[in-house]
Design an enzyme around this catalytic site. Sequence first.
Site, PDB file in Angstrom:
ATOM      1  N   THR A  21     -40.736  25.894 -10.294  1.00  0.00           N
ATOM      2  CA  THR A  21     -41.032  24.516  -9.905  1.00  0.00           C
ATOM      3  C   THR A  21     -41.161  23.774 -11.224  1.00  0.00           C
ATOM      4  O   THR A  21     -41.652  24.347 -12.219  1.00  0.00           O
ATOM      5  CB  THR A  21     -42.330  24.384  -9.083  1.00  0.00           C
ATOM      6  OG1 THR A  21     -43.416  24.874  -9.856  1.00  0.00           O
ATOM      7  CG2 THR A  21     -42.268  25.182  -7.778  1.00  0.00           C
ATOM      8  N   HIS A  22     -40.717  22.551 -11.258  1.00  0.00           N
ATOM      9  CA  HIS A  22     -40.688  21.775 -12.519  1.00  0.00           C
ATOM     10  C   HIS A  22     -39.879  22.499 -13.602  1.00  0.00           C
ATOM     11  O   HIS A  22     -40.108  22.278 -14.785  1.00  0.00           O
ATOM     12  CB  HIS A  22     -42.111  21.492 -13.053  1.00  0.00           C
ATOM     13  CG  HIS A  22     -43.060  21.022 -12.009  1.00  0.00           C
ATOM     14  ND1 HIS A  22     -43.305  19.692 -11.746  1.00  0.00           N
ATOM     15  CD2 HIS A  22     -43.821  21.717 -11.122  1.00  0.00           C
ATOM     16  CE1 HIS A  22     -44.178  19.581 -10.751  1.00  0.00           C
ATOM     17  NE2 HIS A  22     -44.507  20.800 -10.348  1.00  0.00           N
TER      18      HIS A  22
ATOM     19  N   SER B 138     -14.099  27.960 -26.810  1.00  0.00           N
ATOM     20  CA  SER B 138     -14.146  26.777 -27.663  1.00  0.00           C
ATOM     21  C   SER B 138     -13.050  26.916 -28.700  1.00  0.00           C
ATOM     22  O   SER B 138     -12.762  28.016 -29.166  1.00  0.00           O
ATOM     23  CB  SER B 138     -15.510  26.700 -28.340  1.00  0.00           C
ATOM     24  OG  SER B 138     -15.410  25.928 -29.524  1.00  0.00           O
TER      25      SER B 138
ATOM     26  N   GLU C 152     -19.545  22.531 -14.821  1.00  0.00           N
ATOM     27  CA  GLU C 152     -19.816  21.169 -15.304  1.00  0.00           C
ATOM     28  C   GLU C 152     -18.947  20.148 -14.573  1.00  0.00           C
ATOM     29  O   GLU C 152     -19.396  19.048 -14.237  1.00  0.00           O
ATOM     30  CB  GLU C 152     -19.555  21.088 -16.812  1.00  0.00           C
ATOM     31  CG  GLU C 152     -20.516  21.957 -17.623  1.00  0.00           C
ATOM     32  CD  GLU C 152     -20.022  22.143 -19.053  1.00  0.00           C
ATOM     33  OE1 GLU C 152     -20.327  21.270 -19.882  1.00  0.00           O
ATOM     34  OE2 GLU C 152     -19.325  23.127 -19.339  1.00  0.00           O
TER      35      GLU C 152
ATOM     36  N   LYS D  71      -8.243   3.588   1.937  1.00  0.00           N
ATOM     37  CA  LYS D  71      -7.556   4.880   1.888  1.00  0.00           C
ATOM     38  C   LYS D  71      -7.740   5.651   0.587  1.00  0.00           C
ATOM     39  O   LYS D  71      -8.027   6.850   0.593  1.00  0.00           O
ATOM     40  CB  LYS D  71      -6.061   4.676   2.155  1.00  0.00           C
ATOM     41  CG  LYS D  71      -5.798   4.291   3.592  1.00  0.00           C
ATOM     42  CD  LYS D  71      -4.397   3.765   3.794  1.00  0.00           C
ATOM     43  CE  LYS D  71      -4.363   2.847   4.999  1.00  0.00           C
ATOM     44  NZ  LYS D  71      -5.161   1.613   4.846  1.00  0.00           N
TER      45      LYS D  71
ATOM     46  N   TYR E  63      -9.600  -6.964  12.238  1.00  0.00           N
ATOM     47  CA  TYR E  63      -8.945  -6.441  11.040  1.00  0.00           C
ATOM     48  C   TYR E  63      -8.905  -7.486   9.930  1.00  0.00           C
ATOM     49  O   TYR E  63      -8.609  -8.653  10.161  1.00  0.00           O
ATOM     50  CB  TYR E  63      -7.509  -6.001  11.373  1.00  0.00           C
ATOM     51  CG  TYR E  63      -6.767  -5.508  10.142  1.00  0.00           C
ATOM     52  CD1 TYR E  63      -6.907  -4.190   9.714  1.00  0.00           C
ATOM     53  CD2 TYR E  63      -5.982  -6.377   9.377  1.00  0.00           C
ATOM     54  CE1 TYR E  63      -6.257  -3.745   8.570  1.00  0.00           C
ATOM     55  CE2 TYR E  63      -5.335  -5.939   8.227  1.00  0.00           C
ATOM     56  CZ  TYR E  63      -5.476  -4.620   7.829  1.00  0.00           C
ATOM     57  OH  TYR E  63      -4.855  -4.185   6.694  1.00  0.00           O
TER      58      TYR E  63
ATOM     59  N   LYS F  27     -18.066  31.284 -27.966  1.00  0.00           N
ATOM     60  CA  LYS F  27     -18.426  30.512 -26.778  1.00  0.00           C
ATOM     61  C   LYS F  27     -17.750  30.984 -25.502  1.00  0.00           C
ATOM     62  O   LYS F  27     -16.592  31.371 -25.495  1.00  0.00           O
ATOM     63  CB  LYS F  27     -18.045  29.040 -26.993  1.00  0.00           C
ATOM     64  CG  LYS F  27     -18.842  28.374 -28.088  1.00  0.00           C
ATOM     65  CD  LYS F  27     -20.190  27.917 -27.606  1.00  0.00           C
ATOM     66  CE  LYS F  27     -20.085  26.478 -27.151  1.00  0.00           C
ATOM     67  NZ  LYS F  27     -21.383  25.919 -26.816  1.00  0.00           N
TER      68      LYS F  27
ATOM     69  N   ASN G 201      -2.332  -2.905  13.110  1.00  0.00           N
ATOM     70  CA  ASN G 201      -3.793  -2.751  13.018  1.00  0.00           C
ATOM     71  C   ASN G 201      -4.294  -1.522  13.775  1.00  0.00           C
ATOM     72  O   ASN G 201      -5.122  -0.758  13.263  1.00  0.00           O
ATOM     73  CB  ASN G 201      -4.481  -4.026  13.527  1.00  0.00           C
ATOM     74  CG  ASN G 201      -4.119  -5.234  12.678  1.00  0.00           C
ATOM     75  OD1 ASN G 201      -3.527  -5.073  11.609  1.00  0.00           O
ATOM     76  ND2 ASN G 201      -4.462  -6.422  13.146  1.00  0.00           N
TER      77      ASN G 201
ATOM     78  N   GLN H  54      -7.407  -2.317   3.874  1.00  0.00           N
ATOM     79  CA  GLN H  54      -6.366  -1.485   3.254  1.00  0.00           C
ATOM     80  C   GLN H  54      -6.931  -0.681   2.074  1.00  0.00           C
ATOM     81  O   GLN H  54      -6.378   0.353   1.703  1.00  0.00           O
ATOM     82  CB  GLN H  54      -5.220  -2.388   2.795  1.00  0.00           C
ATOM     83  CG  GLN H  54      -4.075  -1.665   2.145  1.00  0.00           C
ATOM     84  CD  GLN H  54      -2.848  -2.565   2.043  1.00  0.00           C
ATOM     85  OE1 GLN H  54      -2.171  -2.829   3.030  1.00  0.00           O
ATOM     86  NE2 GLN H  54      -2.568  -3.054   0.849  1.00  0.00           N
TER      87      GLN H  54
ATOM     88  N   SER I 283       0.823  -1.217   0.000  1.00  0.00           N
ATOM     89  CA  SER I 283       0.000   0.000   0.000  1.00  0.00           C
ATOM     90  C   SER I 283       0.855   1.264   0.000  1.00  0.00           C
ATOM     91  O   SER I 283       0.324   2.368  -0.004  1.00  0.00           O
ATOM     92  CB  SER I 283      -0.939   0.006   1.212  1.00  0.00           C
ATOM     93  OG  SER I 283      -0.198  -0.178   2.406  1.00  0.00           O
TER      94      SER I 283
ATOM     95  N   ASN J 207     -17.841  28.886 -22.130  1.00  0.00           N
ATOM     96  CA  ASN J 207     -18.400  27.670 -21.527  1.00  0.00           C
ATOM     97  C   ASN J 207     -18.171  27.619 -20.021  1.00  0.00           C
ATOM     98  O   ASN J 207     -17.127  28.039 -19.534  1.00  0.00           O
ATOM     99  CB  ASN J 207     -17.777  26.427 -22.179  1.00  0.00           C
ATOM    100  CG  ASN J 207     -18.211  26.275 -23.624  1.00  0.00           C
ATOM    101  OD1 ASN J 207     -19.315  26.676 -23.984  1.00  0.00           O
ATOM    102  ND2 ASN J 207     -17.339  25.713 -24.449  1.00  0.00           N
TER     103      ASN J 207
HETATM  104  N1  ARG Z   1      -1.205  -1.425   5.205  1.00  0.00           N
HETATM  105  C1  ARG Z   1      -2.155  -1.977   6.122  1.00  0.00           C
HETATM  106  C2  ARG Z   1      -3.520  -1.303   5.944  1.00  0.00           C
HETATM  107  O1  ARG Z   1      -3.559  -0.301   5.354  1.00  0.00           O
HETATM  108  C3  ARG Z   1      -1.699  -1.795   7.523  1.00  0.00           C
HETATM  109  C4  ARG Z   1      -2.236  -2.804   8.476  1.00  0.00           C
HETATM  110  C5  ARG Z   1      -1.680  -4.134   8.176  1.00  0.00           C
HETATM  111  N2  ARG Z   1      -2.024  -5.073   9.188  1.00  0.00           N
HETATM  112  C6  ARG Z   1      -1.815  -6.375   8.993  1.00  0.00           C
HETATM  113  N3  ARG Z   1      -2.160  -7.153   9.962  1.00  0.00           N
HETATM  114  N4  ARG Z   1      -1.358  -6.844   7.861  1.00  0.00           N
HETATM  115  O2  ARG Z   1      -4.525  -1.770   6.392  1.00  0.00           O
END
Ligand code: ARG
Length: 479
Positions: A171-172, A293, A306, A341, A333, A299, A126, A338, A39, A301
Amino acid sequence: MAKDHPSSPIDTDGQAANKLWGGRFAGGPADIMQEINASIGFDARLAGQDVAGSKAHAAMLAKQNIISEADAKAIIDGLDAIEADIANGTFTFSTALEDIHMNVEAALADRIGPAAGRLHTARSRNDQVATDFRLYVREALDRLDAALREVQAALIDQSDAHAATVMPGFTHLQSAQPVTFGHHLLAYVEMLGRDRSRVADARARMNECPLGSAALAGTPFPIDRHATAAALGFDRPTANSLDSVSDRDFALDYLATAAIAAMHLSRLAEEIVIWTSDAFGFVRLSDAFSTGSSIMPQKRNPDAAELVRAKTGRIVGALVGLLTVMKGLPLAYQKDMQEDKEPVFDADQTIMLATAAMAGMIADLTVNKDAMSQAARTGFPTATDLADWLVRSLDMPFRQAHHVTGRIVALAEDKGCDLSDLDLGEMQKVEPGISQDVFDVLSVEASVASRASFGGTAPDAVRGAAKAARRRFLDETTD
Ligand code: ARG
């Protein structure tokens, strides 16, 4: 804005058994294992949070006599140096080290030697990642609140300037009754105010610290979770270790809040697209927020509007994506988590861009009052005012007044004129009780001025509402 991705390079080779758990392994992972598992390509963004969490943890461990003061100092100084390296781009992230937590820990070992190995006492990745990510989301919530406030400030300024600018209310998407442009914009100030209250709720709910929950069950070491929670600005430690390491509600709350806010921005963006169209011509965006444009020289725009409208899709997608990741996970966990994020990072960056673009567009736009007022006059928008006049002045039941008004509207339509252009005599043929003072309510200006009820569109009410909005949302006193 969200912190930029650190510019340090990522080293993608390294097939040796992992330094941090290699005791159990004879060989290294397959390339594809490493690729799916790592990650670091996105969680390097959590470097600052990771260092902050580790420093708080190390200080607590020393205070509790779990590690020595000397080791804690070496760890904390080493972490500061690593953070500086990351900030100035001289740190090399390694895919073999999987994630930000192990990259930082390995760098610490390189830098300070065996003392680094004591940092991971009484914690796990974790609880570490749960803590880092909460710190990130808390910052994202604070950024979002400030950004929404900026949009509100721009809207309130325009509302003040256009408290008496008449436009058609729809309205509408059909002309319904005249309103003022200021009133229309203040509707969005309310929406964004609710968004900000969702931000505040989410922040209050999420501000608990999972650090010290360890892998899932807590730890036998005599840690002080209240101390680490306080050091990291949390209100308290989380209450259940299993929940602590497997909960991502805080990210979902953030995404849900951002998705609703994005939906509001998208509605306003859609209105800007309509208002700036040639058919409407109510509003002109500044050159700074218009695009041309490559083929049609005439134009202008509204691309930014948008794109604000379109980017809502990514934010809603992020919410649905993470809900889908979470929905089947047993405690505690799971590596699935993972995947929490990237949607949050993307939503954060996207909503910050969308709010900034919206604040800029609103602050700079100019209003074509004639076009708005002309449009406000078409489609017999004061018909309800006529019906209300019949009720008030002639004590007519509203249903009957509605019918009489309908006949008068038909008359004006036949003649191709506005209600206020009809002769009194013509109206009296439909309803003999109608008198000269009916003309006081037939103009659009009279119509909006009459709607002075609390929350109504009358210019005075709008000025009062704009002032109240400054107090409620911007903490500004105007007297
Ligand atoms: N990179 C992991 C995550 O984002 C960190 C936690 C990993 N924990 C594990 N037991 N492998 O979740």
